[in-house]
Every structure is written in C-alpha cells, then in structure tokens.
Design a protein around this motif. Structure first.
Motif, PDB file in Angstrom:
ATOM      1  N   PHE A  44     -13.445 -50.074  15.155  1.00  0.00           N
ATOM      2  CA  PHE A  44     -12.062 -49.863  14.728  1.00  0.00           C
ATOM      3  C   PHE A  44     -11.657 -48.396  14.691  1.00  0.00           C
ATOM      4  CE2 PHE A  44      -9.068 -48.985  11.248  1.00  0.00           C
ATOM      5  CZ  PHE A  44      -7.970 -49.653  11.739  1.00  0.00           C
ATOM      6  N   PHE A  45     -12.459 -47.568  14.012  1.00  0.00           N
ATOM      7  CA  PHE A  45     -12.064 -46.177  13.849  1.00  0.00           C
ATOM      8  C   PHE A  45     -12.274 -45.372  15.128  1.00  0.00           C
ATOM      9  CE2 PHE A  45     -12.949 -47.372   9.397  1.00  0.00           C
ATOM     10  CZ  PHE A  45     -11.702 -47.096   8.884  1.00  0.00           C
ATOM     11  N   GLY A  46     -12.978 -45.946  16.097  1.00  0.00           N
ATOM     12  CA  GLY A  46     -13.189 -45.223  17.342  1.00  0.00           C
ATOM     13  C   GLY A  46     -12.266 -45.642  18.455  1.00  0.00           C
ATOM     14  N   ASN A  47     -11.509 -46.739  18.267  1.00  0.00           N
ATOM     15  CA  ASN A  47     -10.699 -47.262  19.350  1.00  0.00           C
ATOM     16  C   ASN A  47      -9.208 -47.237  19.082  1.00  0.00           C
ATOM     17  OD1 ASN A  47     -12.535 -47.948  21.387  1.00  0.00           O
ATOM     18  ND2 ASN A  47     -13.269 -49.659  20.179  1.00  0.00           N
ATOM     19  N   ILE A  48      -8.780 -46.623  17.974  1.00  0.00           N
ATOM     20  CA  ILE A  48      -7.363 -46.651  17.666  1.00  0.00           C
ATOM     21  C   ILE A  48      -6.690 -45.323  17.996  1.00  0.00           C
ATOM     22  CG2 ILE A  48      -7.521 -48.424  15.888  1.00  0.00           C
ATOM     23  CD1 ILE A  48      -7.674 -46.286  13.788  1.00  0.00           C
ATOM     24  N   ASN A  49      -7.313 -44.577  18.903  1.00  0.00           N
ATOM     25  CA  ASN A  49      -6.761 -43.265  19.215  1.00  0.00           C
ATOM     26  C   ASN A  49      -5.617 -43.345  20.215  1.00  0.00           C
ATOM     27  OD1 ASN A  49      -7.988 -42.606  22.124  1.00  0.00           O
ATOM     28  ND2 ASN A  49      -9.469 -43.771  20.940  1.00  0.00           N
ATOM     29  N   VAL A  50      -4.783 -42.336  20.206  1.00  0.00           N
ATOM     30  CA  VAL A  50      -3.664 -42.243  21.139  1.00  0.00           C
ATOM     31  C   VAL A  50      -3.787 -40.950  21.929  1.00  0.00           C
ATOM     32  CG1 VAL A  50      -1.165 -42.173  21.392  1.00  0.00           C
ATOM     33  CG2 VAL A  50      -2.182 -43.468  19.524  1.00  0.00           C
ATOM     34  N   PRO A  51      -4.030 -41.005  23.236  1.00  0.00           N
ATOM     35  CA  PRO A  51      -4.059 -39.768  24.022  1.00  0.00           C
ATOM     36  C   PRO A  51      -2.655 -39.175  24.078  1.00  0.00           C
ATOM     37  CG  PRO A  51      -5.122 -41.602  25.170  1.00  0.00           C
ATOM     38  CD  PRO A  51      -4.337 -42.179  24.031  1.00  0.00           C
ATOM     39  N   ALA A  52      -2.405 -38.165  23.271  1.00  0.00           N
ATOM     40  CA  ALA A  52      -1.049 -37.650  23.104  1.00  0.00           C
ATOM     41  C   ALA A  52      -0.507 -36.985  24.354  1.00  0.00           C
ATOM     42  CB  ALA A  52      -1.011 -36.672  21.928  1.00  0.00           C
ATOM     43  N   GLY A  53      -1.350 -36.707  25.338  1.00  0.00           N
ATOM     44  CA  GLY A  53      -0.857 -36.069  26.545  1.00  0.00           C
ATOM     45  C   GLY A  53      -0.598 -37.044  27.682  1.00  0.00           C
ATOM     46  N   ARG A  54      -0.789 -38.341  27.465  1.00  0.00           N
ATOM     47  CA  ARG A  54      -0.619 -39.346  28.511  1.00  0.00           C
ATOM     48  C   ARG A  54       0.544 -40.259  28.181  1.00  0.00           C
ATOM     49  NH1 ARG A  54      -5.602 -40.312  31.077  1.00  0.00           N
ATOM     50  NH2 ARG A  54      -4.489 -41.794  32.396  1.00  0.00           N
ATOM     51  N   LEU A  55       1.253 -40.704  29.207  1.00  0.00           N
ATOM     52  CA  LEU A  55       2.352 -41.634  29.005  1.00  0.00           C
ATOM     53  C   LEU A  55       1.808 -43.025  28.708  1.00  0.00           C
ATOM     54  CD1 LEU A  55       4.742 -40.535  31.906  1.00  0.00           C
ATOM     55  CD2 LEU A  55       4.927 -39.967  29.482  1.00  0.00           C
ATOM     56  N   GLN A  56       2.435 -43.705  27.776  1.00  0.00           N
ATOM     57  CA  GLN A  56       1.977 -45.033  27.384  1.00  0.00           C
ATOM     58  C   GLN A  56       2.425 -46.071  28.409  1.00  0.00           C
ATOM     59  OE1 GLN A  56       2.878 -46.073  23.367  1.00  0.00           O
ATOM     60  NE2 GLN A  56       2.344 -48.238  23.619  1.00  0.00           N
ATOM     61  N   PHE A  57       1.545 -47.049  28.664  1.00  0.00           N
ATOM     62  CA  PHE A  57       1.864 -48.157  29.557  1.00  0.00           C
ATOM     63  C   PHE A  57       2.247 -49.367  28.714  1.00  0.00           C
ATOM     64  CE2 PHE A  57       0.498 -52.071  31.731  1.00  0.00           C
ATOM     65  CZ  PHE A  57       1.338 -52.008  32.837  1.00  0.00           C
ATOM     66  N   PHE A  58       3.395 -49.954  29.027  1.00  0.00           N
ATOM     67  CA  PHE A  58       3.848 -51.148  28.315  1.00  0.00           C
ATOM     68  C   PHE A  58       3.551 -52.366  29.174  1.00  0.00           C
ATOM     69  CE2 PHE A  58       6.669 -47.699  26.876  1.00  0.00           C
ATOM     70  CZ  PHE A  58       6.407 -47.742  25.515  1.00  0.00           C
ATOM     71  N   ASP A  59       2.612 -53.188  28.698  1.00  0.00           N
ATOM     72  CA  ASP A  59       2.249 -54.376  29.471  1.00  0.00           C
ATOM     73  C   ASP A  59       3.264 -55.490  29.222  1.00  0.00           C
ATOM     74  OD1 ASP A  59       1.382 -54.752  26.803  1.00  0.00           O
ATOM     75  OD2 ASP A  59       0.039 -56.337  27.452  1.00  0.00           O
ATOM     76  N   ASP A  60       3.135 -56.553  30.001  1.00  0.00           N
ATOM     77  CA  ASP A  60       4.032 -57.699  29.890  1.00  0.00           C
ATOM     78  C   ASP A  60       3.524 -58.618  28.783  1.00  0.00           C
ATOM     79  OD1 ASP A  60       5.344 -60.220  30.286  1.00  0.00           O
ATOM     80  OD2 ASP A  60       5.899 -59.534  32.298  1.00  0.00           O
ATOM     81  N   GLU A  61       4.292 -58.736  27.714  1.00  0.00           N
ATOM     82  CA  GLU A  61       3.857 -59.561  26.585  1.00  0.00           C
ATOM     83  C   GLU A  61       3.742 -61.030  26.975  1.00  0.00           C
ATOM     84  OE1 GLU A  61       6.002 -58.958  22.996  1.00  0.00           O
ATOM     85  OE2 GLU A  61       5.861 -56.772  23.083  1.00  0.00           O
ATOM     86  N   ALA A  62       4.587 -61.483  27.908  1.00  0.00           N
ATOM     87  CA  ALA A  62       4.518 -62.878  28.355  1.00  0.00           C
ATOM     88  C   ALA A  62       3.193 -63.150  29.056  1.00  0.00           C
ATOM     89  CB  ALA A  62       5.691 -63.197  29.282  1.00  0.00           C
ATOM     90  N   LEU A  63       2.695 -62.157  29.797  1.00  0.00           N
ATOM     91  CA  LEU A  63       1.408 -62.303  30.475  1.00  0.00           C
ATOM     92  C   LEU A  63       0.276 -62.349  29.459  1.00  0.00           C
ATOM     93  CD1 LEU A  63      -0.386 -62.390  32.955  1.00  0.00           C
ATOM     94  CD2 LEU A  63      -0.132 -59.908  33.158  1.00  0.00           C
ATOM     95  N   ARG A  64       0.382 -61.515  28.439  1.00  0.00           N
ATOM     96  CA  ARG A  64      -0.620 -61.521  27.382  1.00  0.00           C
ATOM     97  C   ARG A  64      -0.644 -62.876  26.668  1.00  0.00           C
ATOM     98  NH1 ARG A  64       0.790 -57.687  22.791  1.00  0.00           N
ATOM     99  NH2 ARG A  64       1.494 -56.448  24.568  1.00  0.00           N
ATOM    100  N   GLU A  65       0.542 -63.407  26.386  1.00  0.00           N
ATOM    101  CA  GLU A  65       0.639 -64.703  25.709  1.00  0.00           C
ATOM    102  C   GLU A  65       0.124 -65.830  26.594  1.00  0.00           C
ATOM    103  OE1 GLU A  65       4.024 -67.555  23.582  1.00  0.00           O
ATOM    104  OE2 GLU A  65       4.542 -65.523  24.257  1.00  0.00           O
TER     105      GLU A  65
END
Length: 383
Positions: free
Chosen positions: A205-226
């Motif tokens: 948990f504490f090792g995987n919740i990071n945000v690379p502040a210099g990279r643009l975020q990718f927004f996946d398709d929530e319908a595909l996830r569902e």
C-alpha cells in the motif's frame, strides 16, 4: 506467482536502487564514508522514517542522545538553511512520512522520552477522524504488548494516525505536522495493462500509491474496467483466480473488450497543473483547519517524486520548503542552499553520524538488504 514475485522485485529495486546509485556516486554527506569523521558542523542531515518498531528505533535515539545530537523542527531547519540563524553543532532533522500508526504507537513516546522532536508529513485526505484503540509503547514497557502488537494497526483498515492522535501529538510540541499532499493517490501514466488486482496481489500500500508528478496521467475507460470485473464475477469471482491460466484468459477478454471501449485519454498539461495546485492547496488548508494555530509551509513529495512544475506550484500554494529523498549533486543541507530541493537520508544512516557507537557502512547495507529484499533472495546464500 510470477507476477507477484515480479511485483516484489520491482518494489525492492525502487526501494534500494537509488540508494545504491547514490553510494556509488558518493552523493551522500562526507561522514557517511569517513572512518573518523569530525563532529557535525555547518550542515544539517535530514533523516526519513516510515514504519518504526520500538527496539531499533530506540537504539537510534539512544545513539543520538549519547552523542549529544539536537533535533530541529521544520521552522528551525528553514531558518538555519536560509541563513537567518546559525546552524547549531550536531543538529539533525528527523522526519516521518505518511503519518503511519506507529508514529503514535511507538515514535511519539520514545521521542518524548529522549527529549527529541520531529516533523511528520501527513496525508490529510486519507486521515480518519478516529481509529480503534491501539497498544502503545507504554503497553510494551509494561509487558502488556509485543513489538508486533504495536505495528499491527498498520496492516489493518486504519494504517494511519487519526486526527485525534495527530492533535494530541501536535499539542505536545513534539511533532511538527506538514504536508505529504492531499491524497498520495495512485495515478496511471501509461496506456498499458501490467497486471490485474486479484486475491494474492501484493499491493504494498505505502509503496504503490505514489504519483509521478512530472508525468501526465492516463485516464482509462471505466466501462472497460467494469466489463473486466463482470467477466470475473460471471466466472466464479475468487474461484476464477484458482485456475492455472486465469491471467491468460483475462488478458484475452481484455484485449477483445478493448475494441469496444475507447473512452481513454491523457490529461492535458493545463489539467495537470490545475490538479497539482489544487491538491497542494487543499492539503495545506485542511491540516491548518484541523490543527488550530498551525501554519503549513513545508511539503514532502510522495515516493520522493516531484518535478520543476510541482516545485513552482508548491511556491504558489504557499510552501517554503520541499523535501525529497536523494537529490542529485546535493549530498547534504548547508547554509544558503535551495530549500526547495532538500535531500534526506534513510533512517539506518543515523548510525553513520560522527560519534561513539557508529556502525560500519557494510553492516548497515547488509541489514538494509535483509529488510527489503524478497525472502527467496535473502536465502540464496544459506544453501
């Protein structure tokens, strides 16, 4: 099994890789490499802690106390580096990231016992109002709890300190609470699936919740996830993951379903700027609201990952100091240096400070390896 092992190895590399490189490049304070260093003057090493357990943490504080080290809070550190005050001899800073429960159950009592102070960078968006009663260092001393009991909460649904606990520590003057961003949230940065969440997934948990502040975020398709989640549900939920080839089957479904779902995109630079600035402002504001009289002016980047943009926006949000991990060509903190690029050392390196009872660098590195390497690699040399 292979994916789980890969995840562990990646986490171990992320934890140890930058440190190994810094050692090879000697991008650490001179006392780290000296066999007989002079007493600490004109520099302020900053150490970072996460989870702490009573025996090893008290050993570090005993070493500091025996060698007459002095701990500074955030404002004292800022003033010294800014040149507004002289740097006292043997001055250091102790920082605690995340505001994990062991800050309350272990560190708080021990810091008071030895007369030390510290800074804790907390995540206000994840901080609960209250938390279940926990065994503390007092219970440990009275033999009513084991060291494992003091750390148990970090593996529960309440891994962080509550606002009630934070207020008690804040009021004591022992802990200086500052910002670790609003949510320390996880962000996708590539249009690529590397694995799926499953019952045996090692989340760290504490090792995987990071945000690379210099990279643009990718927004996946929530319908595909569902759709992927529904596929698993239709094929037995947890029983589906008991199949030997479940990952191959799920990837096949994902590739097929992806042709029907294309609502994906990367955030724009404008969106990224707005998101970072909003996060930093909200974190500062919420901590100040919950701790009356508190002014938050210092920021620590989650997973030590930031960017020039994040630094600029932190200044706009009202921060005066930014803390990182290892900073290139910045081995320590001295008068007049950039307060927005403050490097920090791992907690094990407290024992490399000048003084009696120092540990060798080799001993520290071996302990570090055994603490963070996957179990199978630790056992390789024992066969």
């Amino acid at each position: 099994m292979l994916a789980t092992l890969t995840n562990k190895l990646q986490w171990s590399y992320r934890k140890n890789g930058p440190d190994i490189l810094a050692l090879l490049q000697r991008n650490y304070p001179g006392f780290m490499f000296s066999t007989k260093p002079e007493p600490l003057r004109a520099e302020i090493p900053v150490f970072h802690f996460h989870t702490v357990e009573p025996v090893s943490f008290e050993e570090k504080l005993q070493f500091l106390a025996a060698n007459r080290y002095r701990t500074l809070d955030g404002e004292e550190f800022r003033a010294c580096i800014a040149g507004e005050k002289p740097i006292p001899e043997r001055s250091i800073v102790l920082t605690f990231d995340d505001g994990r429960a062991s800050l309350w159950t272990v560190a708080f009592a021990l810091l008071r016992k030895y007369g030390f102070k510290a800074i804790s960078f907390i995540i206000p968006g994840l901080t609960p109002e209250n938390a279940p009663a926990s065994k503390t260092y007092d219970d440990y001393i009275a033999h009513r709890a084991s060291s494992q009991d003091l750390l148990a909460r970090e593996q529960s649904s309440f891994p962080l300190c509550s606002w009630h606990e934070i207020r008690v520590m804040h009021d004591s003057g022992v802990i200086d609470f500052q910002s670790h961003t609003m949510h320390h949230h996880q962000a996708c940065i590539e249009n690529k699936v590397v694995d799926f969440f499953h019952p045996r997934f090692q989340t760290y948990f504490f090792g995987n919740i990071n945000v690379p502040a210099g990279r643009l975020q990718f927004f996946d398709d929530e319908a595909l996830r569902e759709a992927s989640a529904n596929f698993v549900a239709q094929h037995g939920n947890e029983k589906f993951f008991a199949q030997r080839d479940w990952r191959k089957e799920l990837f096949a479904f994902y590739r097929h379903a992806r042709k029907q779902h294309s609502m994906t995109r990367f955030e724009t630079p404008v969106e990224q700027k707005e998101a970072i600035l909003t996060d930093l402002k909200q974190s500062k504001q919420l901590i100040e609201e919950r701790l009356p009289g508190k002014t938050v002016t210092q920021l620590c980047y989650p997973w030590f990952m930031g960017s020039k943009l994040a630094v600029k926006l932190s200044q706009q949000a009202g921060y005066h100091v930014n803390y990182w991990g290892i900073v290139a060509q910045r081995p320590s903190n001295r008068r007049g240096e950039d307060l927005f690029n403050v490097p920090r050392l791992e907690d094990q390196y407290v024992f490399r400070l000048p003084g009696d009872g120092r540990k060798s660098l080799r001993e520290i590195l071996m302990q570090k390896f055994h603490a963070h390497a996957p179990a199978f690699t630790r056992n390789l040399g024992q066969n």
